[in-house]
Design a protein around this motif. Structure first.
Motif, mmCIF file in Angstrom:
data_model
loop_
_atom_site.group_PDB
_atom_site.id
_atom_site.type_symbol
_atom_site.label_atom_id
_atom_site.label_comp_id
_atom_site.label_asym_id
_atom_site.label_seq_id
_atom_site.Cartn_x
_atom_site.Cartn_y
_atom_site.Cartn_z
ATOM 1 N N VAL A 222 -6.242 15.659 -23.568
ATOM 2 C CA VAL A 222 -6.592 15.394 -22.316
ATOM 3 C C VAL A 222 -6.793 17.780 -21.706
ATOM 4 O O VAL A 222 -8.042 17.639 -20.989
ATOM 5 C CB VAL A 222 -5.766 15.409 -20.843
ATOM 6 C CG1 VAL A 222 -6.337 15.697 -19.867
ATOM 7 C CG2 VAL A 222 -5.620 14.077 -21.055
ATOM 8 N N PRO A 232 -13.997 12.786 -16.198
ATOM 9 C CA PRO A 232 -13.766 11.221 -16.459
ATOM 10 C C PRO A 232 -14.328 10.476 -15.820
ATOM 11 O O PRO A 232 -14.405 9.355 -16.316
ATOM 12 C CB PRO A 232 -12.658 11.876 -14.381
ATOM 13 C CG PRO A 232 -12.545 13.544 -14.096
ATOM 14 C CD PRO A 232 -14.157 13.449 -14.351
ATOM 15 N N ALA A 237 -14.992 10.725 -21.645
ATOM 16 C CA ALA A 237 -14.391 10.050 -21.250
ATOM 17 C C ALA A 237 -13.842 9.014 -21.471
ATOM 18 O O ALA A 237 -12.400 8.660 -21.334
ATOM 19 C CB ALA A 237 -14.399 10.227 -19.597
ATOM 20 N N VAL A 298 -3.337 18.027 -16.126
ATOM 21 C CA VAL A 298 -3.447 16.614 -16.988
ATOM 22 C C VAL A 298 -3.408 15.305 -16.773
ATOM 23 O O VAL A 298 -4.241 14.363 -16.618
ATOM 24 C CB VAL A 298 -2.749 16.855 -18.043
ATOM 25 C CG1 VAL A 298 -2.417 16.160 -19.155
ATOM 26 C CG2 VAL A 298 -3.026 18.560 -18.605
ATOM 27 N N TRP A 301 -6.625 13.997 -14.600
ATOM 28 C CA TRP A 301 -7.428 13.446 -15.115
ATOM 29 C C TRP A 301 -7.413 12.415 -15.684
ATOM 30 O O TRP A 301 -8.330 11.385 -15.567
ATOM 31 C CB TRP A 301 -7.609 14.962 -16.111
ATOM 32 C CG TRP A 301 -9.108 14.100 -16.976
ATOM 33 C CD1 TRP A 301 -10.538 15.373 -16.723
ATOM 34 C CD2 TRP A 301 -9.746 13.853 -18.240
ATOM 35 N NE1 TRP A 301 -11.489 14.850 -17.011
ATOM 36 C CE2 TRP A 301 -10.852 13.645 -18.329
ATOM 37 C CE3 TRP A 301 -8.894 13.053 -19.090
ATOM 38 C CZ2 TRP A 301 -11.769 13.209 -19.051
ATOM 39 C CZ3 TRP A 301 -9.431 12.143 -19.937
ATOM 40 C CH2 TRP A 301 -11.077 12.620 -19.507
ATOM 41 N N PHE A 302 -6.199 12.363 -16.269
ATOM 42 C CA PHE A 302 -6.518 10.590 -17.239
ATOM 43 C C PHE A 302 -6.209 9.765 -15.646
ATOM 44 O O PHE A 302 -7.182 8.631 -16.309
ATOM 45 C CB PHE A 302 -4.693 11.029 -17.988
ATOM 46 C CG PHE A 302 -4.274 9.992 -18.699
ATOM 47 C CD1 PHE A 302 -5.655 9.005 -19.122
ATOM 48 C CD2 PHE A 302 -3.606 9.241 -18.822
ATOM 49 C CE1 PHE A 302 -5.675 7.967 -19.628
ATOM 50 C CE2 PHE A 302 -2.958 8.327 -19.167
ATOM 51 C CZ PHE A 302 -4.191 7.705 -20.400
#
Length: 312
Positions: A222, A232, A237, A298, A301-302
Motif C-alpha cells: 500500500v 482507492p 486499486a 496504509v 487506504w486499504f
C-alpha cells in the motif's frame, strides 16, 4: 592537648562561628552533650566537645540528619556507612528534582494552569510499580473478560513504560498522555470491542498469532500504491485489493469472496482506532525507543479500497 579548660556555649559560638541557639539545639538533641555543669547549672564543654561540634557541623553541611549523626557519634554505624546511607538518599532526591524539573518545563511549554500542573505532578510521581499497575489494570479491563489473542495480550503485558531517572520533558509529557489515555473510558470501550472481535474470530478457529508478516506485506504494497498516487476507487486499486485479500485468505486458511471481504472489512474497521497507534508511540517515547512509522495511512487506504471493491 586538652588542658582541662571548660567552655560555655558562648565560648563555643565564638570559637566555631556557630550561633548560640544552634549549639544549644545540638546539645538538647543529644549530639553535643555537655562535659560538665557549672555551679549555676550552665553547660560547660571541653576541647573534645569542640572537636565533636566541628564534626557535627561538617556532617550537617553534608546533609546528614541528626538521627544518623547521633548514630555515628555513638559508634552505632561507621562514617562510611553513614556516607553510603546519605548518598542513597541524595540519589532519590536528585531523581525527584529531575522529574520536577521536567514537569516544570512541560508546564512552561503548555502554559498549563495550576490545576493542570498539580495533575501532571501527581501522575508523574507514581512509582514504577504503580505505573505498571496502571497499564495492567487497563489490559485487565479490556482483554481480561474475553479469550482474545494471547500473543497480543502477552506483548502488552511485557511492554511497560519505564520512565528513566532523568526524563526529558517529552518523556514526561508522553507518560502523562499515556496515563490519561489508558484511563479514558471511550478508548477502553474501543479496545474492548477489538478484544471481543478477536475472541469471536478465535471461537471460529483463528489461532494465527500477531500476523507480523501479513502487516509488513500490506504496509509495503500500500505504501507503494500511495507513492504512485493510486486512488482507492480505481481499477489499479482493485488489483491491489485482490492481491492483499488473497494474502489474508491464505494467512487465515480461507478463500476470497464477497462474504469474506465483508468479514475482512469489519475486521479493519473495528481495528481502525488511531489511539492504538498512539499508545505504542507513547510507550516508545517513554522508553527511549525509535518510534515506528505510522500505519494509519496504509490501513486507511486499504479500508477505503476494500469498501470500493467488495467482490473479487
Amino acid at each position: 592537648m586538652d588542658d582541662g579548660t571548660l567552655y560555655s556555649i558562648g565560648d563555643l559560638a565564638r570559637r566555631t562561628g556557630l550561633p548560640v541557639r544552634t549549639i544549644r539545639f545540638y546539645s538538647d538533641a543529644g549530639v553535643l552533650p555537655p562535659t560538665d555543669r557549672s555551679s549555676a547549672n550552665h553547660r560547660r564543654y571541653d576541647l573534645t566537645a569542640i572537636a565533636r561540634l566541628e564534626l557535627v557541623r561538617t556532617l550537617r553541611e553534608l546533609g546528614l540528619d541528626l538521627v544518623t549523626i547521633r548514630r555515628v557519634l555513638a559508634d552505632d554505624i561507621s562514617m562510611s556507612q553513614a556516607a553510603a546511607i546519605h548518598a542513597d538518599a541524595i540519589d532519590v532526591q536528585i531523581q525527584v528534582l529531575r522529574v520536577r524539573r521536567a514537569v516544570l518545563r512541560l508546564v512552561a511549554k503548555r502554559d498549563a494552569t495550576t490545576k493542570e500542573m498539580e495533575l501532571m505532578h501527581r501522575i508523574v510521581q507514581l512509582s514504577e510499580a504503580e505505573r505498571h499497575r496502571l497499564i495492567h489494570d487497563f489490559i485487565d479491563s479490556t482483554f481480561g473478560a474475553v479469550d482474545a489473542n494471547p500473543e497480543l495480550v502477552e506483548l502488552l503485558r511485557s511492554t511497560m513504560p519505564n520512565l528513566p531517572d532523568e526524563p526529558t520533558a517529552e518523556q514526561v509529557e508522553a507518560w502523562i498522555e499515556l496515563a490519561e489515555l489508558v484511563q479514558d473510558d471511550d478508548f477502553k470501550a474501543s479496545i474492548r470491542r477489538m478484544a471481543a472481535h478477536q475472541a469471536a474470530e478465535r471461537a471460529e478457529g483463528d489461532r494465527t498469532g500477531l500476523h507480523h508478516e501479513l502487516t509488513v506485506h500490506v504496509r509495503d504494497r500500500v505504501t507503494q500504491a500511495l507513492a504512485d498516487g493510486v486512488e482507492p476507487s480505481s481499477a489499479a486499486a482493485a488489483e491491489i485489493v485482490d492481491e492483499l485479500v488473497a494474502h489474508y485468505a491464505r494467512t487465515f486458511d480461507t478463500t476470497d469472496g464477497p462474504e469474506y471481504r465483508e468479514k475482512l472489512l469489519t475486521r479493519l474497521e473495528v481495528a481502525n482506532d488511531p489511539r492504538v497507534e498512539r499508545y505504542w508511540a507513547l510507550i516508545s517515547t517513554i522508553n527511549g525507543w525509535a518510534t515506528a512509522p505510522s500505519l494509519a495511512p496504509v490501513f486507511d487506504w486499504f479500508t477505503r479500497a476494500l469498501q470500493q471493491h467488495r467482490t473479487p
